[in-house]
Scaffold this motif. Structure first.
Motif, PDB file in Angstrom:
ATOM      1  N   PHE A   1       8.226   4.237   0.056  1.00 23.15           N
ATOM      2  CA  PHE A   1       8.011   3.022  -0.084  1.00 23.15           C
ATOM      3  C   PHE A   1       6.686   2.819   0.983  1.00 23.15           C
ATOM      4  O   PHE A   1       6.900   2.866   2.069  1.00 23.15           O
ATOM      5  CB  PHE A   1       9.120   1.822  -0.022  1.00 23.15           C
ATOM      6  CG  PHE A   1       8.961   0.609  -0.285  1.00 23.15           C
ATOM      7  CD1 PHE A   1       9.482   0.505  -1.498  1.00 23.15           C
ATOM      8  CD2 PHE A   1       8.293  -0.392   0.546  1.00 23.15           C
ATOM      9  CE1 PHE A   1       9.378  -0.828  -2.051  1.00 23.15           C
ATOM     10  CE2 PHE A   1       8.330  -1.690   0.041  1.00 23.15           C
ATOM     11  CZ  PHE A   1       9.008  -2.068  -1.289  1.00 23.15           C
ATOM     12  N   TRP A   2       5.619   2.086   0.257  1.00 27.53           N
ATOM     13  CA  TRP A   2       4.512   1.562   1.032  1.00 27.53           C
ATOM     14  C   TRP A   2       4.730   0.404   1.541  1.00 27.53           C
ATOM     15  O   TRP A   2       4.855  -0.758   0.686  1.00 27.53           O
ATOM     16  CB  TRP A   2       3.250   1.853   0.264  1.00 27.53           C
ATOM     17  CG  TRP A   2       3.043   3.229  -0.010  1.00 27.53           C
ATOM     18  CD1 TRP A   2       3.308   4.004  -1.083  1.00 27.53           C
ATOM     19  CD2 TRP A   2       2.061   4.018   0.842  1.00 27.53           C
ATOM     20  NE1 TRP A   2       2.886   5.239  -0.860  1.00 27.53           N
ATOM     21  CE2 TRP A   2       2.059   5.510   0.132  1.00 27.53           C
ATOM     22  CE3 TRP A   2       1.414   3.956   1.980  1.00 27.53           C
ATOM     23  CZ2 TRP A   2       1.598   6.311   0.918  1.00 27.53           C
ATOM     24  CZ3 TRP A   2       0.868   5.030   2.549  1.00 27.53           C
ATOM     25  CH2 TRP A   2       0.739   6.336   1.949  1.00 27.53           C
ATOM     26  N   HIS A   3       4.545   0.147   2.793  1.00 30.04           N
ATOM     27  CA  HIS A   3       4.726  -1.285   3.359  1.00 30.04           C
ATOM     28  C   HIS A   3       3.289  -2.201   3.737  1.00 30.04           C
ATOM     29  O   HIS A   3       3.565  -3.261   3.913  1.00 30.04           O
ATOM     30  CB  HIS A   3       5.816  -1.409   4.587  1.00 30.04           C
ATOM     31  CG  HIS A   3       7.162  -0.907   4.273  1.00 30.04           C
ATOM     32  ND1 HIS A   3       8.113  -2.221   4.203  1.00 30.04           N
ATOM     33  CD2 HIS A   3       7.850   0.209   3.891  1.00 30.04           C
ATOM     34  CE1 HIS A   3       9.326  -1.409   3.976  1.00 30.04           C
ATOM     35  NE2 HIS A   3       9.162  -0.149   3.723  1.00 30.04           N
ATOM     36  N   TRP A   4       2.446  -1.374   4.019  1.00 28.80           N
ATOM     37  CA  TRP A   4       1.023  -2.022   4.598  1.00 28.80           C
ATOM     38  C   TRP A   4      -0.018  -0.900   4.176  1.00 28.80           C
ATOM     39  O   TRP A   4       0.055   0.470   4.574  1.00 28.80           O
ATOM     40  CB  TRP A   4       0.971  -2.408   5.906  1.00 28.80           C
ATOM     41  CG  TRP A   4       0.423  -3.314   6.268  1.00 28.80           C
ATOM     42  CD1 TRP A   4      -0.369  -4.457   5.537  1.00 28.80           C
ATOM     43  CD2 TRP A   4      -0.064  -3.516   7.630  1.00 28.80           C
ATOM     44  NE1 TRP A   4      -1.221  -5.122   6.411  1.00 28.80           N
ATOM     45  CE2 TRP A   4      -0.977  -4.735   7.673  1.00 28.80           C
ATOM     46  CE3 TRP A   4       0.468  -3.051   8.925  1.00 28.80           C
ATOM     47  CZ2 TRP A   4      -1.576  -5.123   8.937  1.00 28.80           C
ATOM     48  CZ3 TRP A   4      -0.459  -3.578  10.096  1.00 28.80           C
ATOM     49  CH2 TRP A   4      -0.988  -4.529   9.939  1.00 28.80           C
ATOM     50  N   LEU A   5      -1.244  -1.304   3.495  1.00 26.56           N
ATOM     51  CA  LEU A   5      -2.110  -0.543   3.356  1.00 26.56           C
ATOM     52  C   LEU A   5      -3.612  -1.550   3.689  1.00 26.56           C
ATOM     53  O   LEU A   5      -3.803  -2.448   3.145  1.00 26.56           O
ATOM     54  CB  LEU A   5      -2.363   0.056   1.961  1.00 26.56           C
ATOM     55  CG  LEU A   5      -1.327   0.741   1.423  1.00 26.56           C
ATOM     56  CD1 LEU A   5      -0.444  -0.191   0.411  1.00 26.56           C
ATOM     57  CD2 LEU A   5      -1.585   1.953   0.823  1.00 26.56           C
ATOM     58  N   VAL A   6      -4.118  -1.190   4.818  1.00 26.06           N
ATOM     59  CA  VAL A   6      -5.346  -2.052   5.236  1.00 26.06           C
ATOM     60  C   VAL A   6      -6.453  -0.950   5.487  1.00 26.06           C
ATOM     61  O   VAL A   6      -6.276   0.329   6.057  1.00 26.06           O
ATOM     62  CB  VAL A   6      -4.998  -2.533   6.624  1.00 26.06           C
ATOM     63  CG1 VAL A   6      -6.301  -3.362   7.016  1.00 26.06           C
ATOM     64  CG2 VAL A   6      -3.783  -3.284   6.715  1.00 26.06           C
ATOM     65  N   LEU A   7      -7.623  -1.238   4.565  1.00 24.68           N
ATOM     66  CA  LEU A   7      -8.550  -0.224   4.600  1.00 24.68           C
ATOM     67  C   LEU A   7      -9.875  -0.901   5.126  1.00 24.68           C
ATOM     68  O   LEU A   7     -10.041  -2.172   5.389  1.00 24.68           O
ATOM     69  CB  LEU A   7      -8.866   0.257   3.121  1.00 24.68           C
ATOM     70  CG  LEU A   7      -7.842   0.709   2.457  1.00 24.68           C
ATOM     71  CD1 LEU A   7      -8.318   0.863   1.013  1.00 24.68           C
ATOM     72  CD2 LEU A   7      -7.222   1.942   2.991  1.00 24.68           C
TER      73      LEU A   7
END
Length: 161
Positions: A64-70
Motif C-alpha cells: 500500500f502506497w501512502h505518499w509519493l512526492v516527486l
C-alpha cells in the motif's frame, strides 16, 4: 565518503509511530500528519529528490502506497511535519496514493492485523523531473524510481491497531 541518509525527529527506525501519523478515514481517526524528514549527503549528480511511504504488509497482494512526492528540488534537504497536506517545496508534485488522495495518507492497518512496517524513503535522482505523468500509478512510479535512483535512504517505522 559520506553515505546518503534520512533522519527524522518524529519517527525512528524500527519504532512504533505516534497516533499523530495515523490516517483519518478507513476506520482510523488520527490527525493524518506526515512526519518531519531530513536528508543529507546526497550522491553526486543529484538534481532532484522523491519521497515515498510504502507499507509492504498491507493485505492487498501488492502492499500500500501512502505518499509519493516527486520533483523536490536538489536545493531542498527537509520536509516539515505536516508537509504532506500541501506545504511542499515549489516545483514538487504529489501523485495519487492508494487511498486515492494527492497528499500524505497516514498509517491505518486493519485492526488485529498485527504490526505493519512503513518505509519512508528519500530517493536521489539524476533529473529535475521524473518522467512519469501526474496520473501514473504508484507501481509505475516505484518502477521508475528504482530504475533511475542514484541512491536512496529509508527509515522503517511500525504501526498497529
Amino acid at each position: 565518503m559520506s553515505q546518503f541518509q534520512l533522519t527524522s525527529p518524529d519517527i525512528k527506525e524500527g519504532h512504533f509511530m505516534a497516533k499523530t501519523f495515523e490516517f483519518n478515514g478507513f476506520g482510523c481517526d488520527g490527525p493524518n500528519k506526515s512526519p518531519a524528514l531530513a536528508w543529507s549527503d546526497a550522491p553526486a549528480g543529484t538534481k532532484s529528490f522523491a519521497v515515498t511511504v510504502f507499507d509492504p504488509d498491507a493485505p492487498t497482494g501488492s502492499g500500500f502506497w501512502h505518499w509519493l512526492v516527486l520533483d523536490i528540488p536538489a536545493t531542498v534537504s527537509a520536509l516539515a511535519q505536516g508537509a504532506g497536506s500541501g506545504a511542499l517545496p515549489t516545483g514538487a508534485r504529489t501523485l495519487r496514493n492508494d487511498y486515492g488522495l494527492y497528499e500524505f495518507g497516514g498509517a491505518c492497518p486493519p485492526p488485529g492485523h498485527g504490526m505493519h512496517r512503513y518505509q519512508f524513503t528519500v530517493w536521489a535522482l539524476p533529473t529535475e523531473t521524473l518522467a512519469v505523468p501526474d496520473e501514473a500509478s504508484a507501481a509505475v512510479v516505484g518502477f521508475m524510481l528504482n530504475a533511475n535512483a542514484l541512491g536512496k535512504a529509508t527509515i522503517t517505522a511500525t504501526y498497529a491497531r
